[in-house]
Design an enzyme around this catalytic site. Sequence first.
Site, PDB file in Angstrom:
ATOM      1  N   CYS A   1      50.053  41.516  51.846  1.00 52.50           N
ATOM      2  CA  CYS A   1      50.401  41.219  50.452  1.00 52.50           C
ATOM      3  C   CYS A   1      50.275  42.466  49.579  1.00 52.50           C
ATOM      4  O   CYS A   1      49.178  42.839  49.167  1.00 52.50           O
ATOM      5  CB  CYS A   1      49.494  40.111  49.928  1.00 52.50           C
ATOM      6  SG  CYS A   1      49.703  39.816  48.187  1.00 52.50           S
TER       7      CYS A   1
ATOM      8  N   CYS B   1      48.816  41.895  46.088  1.00 55.68           N
ATOM      9  CA  CYS B   1      47.358  41.712  46.037  1.00 55.68           C
ATOM     10  C   CYS B   1      46.637  43.049  46.238  1.00 55.68           C
ATOM     11  O   CYS B   1      45.636  43.320  45.582  1.00 55.68           O
ATOM     12  CB  CYS B   1      46.876  40.780  47.148  1.00 55.68           C
ATOM     13  SG  CYS B   1      47.901  39.356  47.415  1.00 55.68           S
ATOM     14  N   ASP B   2      47.110  43.865  47.162  1.00 57.21           N
ATOM     15  CA  ASP B   2      46.325  45.011  47.621  1.00 57.21           C
ATOM     16  C   ASP B   2      46.919  46.373  47.296  1.00 57.21           C
ATOM     17  O   ASP B   2      46.255  47.395  47.482  1.00 57.21           O
ATOM     18  CB  ASP B   2      46.121  44.910  49.148  1.00 57.21           C
ATOM     19  CG  ASP B   2      45.432  43.616  49.531  1.00 57.21           C
ATOM     20  OD1 ASP B   2      44.562  43.169  48.757  1.00 57.21           O
ATOM     21  OD2 ASP B   2      45.761  43.033  50.573  1.00 57.21           O
TER      22      ASP B   2
END
Length: 315
Positions: free
Chosen positions: A138, A141-142
């Site tokens: 992701c 997200c990261d």
Amino acid sequence: MSAEHVNCLIIGSGPAGYTAAIYASRANLKPILYTGPEPGGQLMITTDVENYPGYKDGIMGPQMMEDFKAQAERFGTDIRYEVITKVDFSSHPHKVWTDSDTEIHADSVIISTGASAKWLGLENEERLATTGGGVSACAVCDGFFYKGQDVAVVGAGDTAAEEALYLSNICTKVHMVVRRDEMRASKIMQARVFKKENIIVHWNNNTKTILEEDGKVTGIELLNSKTNEETTIPVTGFFVAIGHKPNTGIFKDWLDTDETGYIITKADSSKTNVEGVFASGDAQDHVYRQAVTAAGTGCMAALDAERYLGEKGIV
Ligand code: NDP
């Protein structure tokens, strides 16, 4: 502990689950919705959604799911942040258990458990993903953790293109590893990828090894399937974007699925092979997999459940 009884139990909280909840609540089925382990589903890890009708300027995925949830709550859906771990569809009402061992008896069940990201299956991949070692499924997200660094994205679908584009705005270089000599992604996404100077596409390449040092990704080794040439690319982040698998494991003893695990529904309906159990969204759709189609099938499932409960004289 005595079991709780419910007319309509909805499992999952993506566009399918929340749409089913909106329809079921408005039909006075008093649904309970269990969000599952990833409340909001896959749209929580998406940035701009530009193709959902009604949001003319586009919307961020997480905000869209907040809107869906608020709409379901407005009509009284009981939303619970728990996971369904076991089901028994052998008799009526159907039996379902949560991760806190609550037993629920449901006259109708709507499955909208969606799908989850797939991994390549490399030896250290999932370990490095769970330990924050530099592997991720992701980018949204990261990606921030790799600001100003070089990263790689594997895959050639819309997800991979979207992740590469997102990362190209944060990272110095994005290496896109594509196993064939063409991409599956839509033409518009491909055009955006090709326009970015800091995205380098490695055609006909497979990832052989994820290199690591002290539990952190330091690079990847690629193998060109046409030339047999091996290349080592230094990267600190490795993003896997190669598709999804349906979250249907707990239903496999009861429901007909295809070989990948997608639940098979009867033509022109959300009905499964078990009476009173309906399936919607990505858990049963490997073809379209869009938020809008998931929402559409969530609506179908709620209407099918309502008719079923009516015919049985339950509501
Ligand atoms: P897809 O199944 O469309 O694509 C998966 C990609 O991963 C393919 O290019 C495939 O390669 C590649 N792949 C699979 N296994 C491997 C492997 N072992 N090694 C290397 N590469 C591999 O999945 P997506 O998640 O990209 O998209 C799913 C659906 O969601 C699609 O319908 C897509 O259009 C949609 N979507 C739409 C978005 C939007 O509209 N904004 C955003 C994201 C997704 P190959 O092509 O060779 O099979």
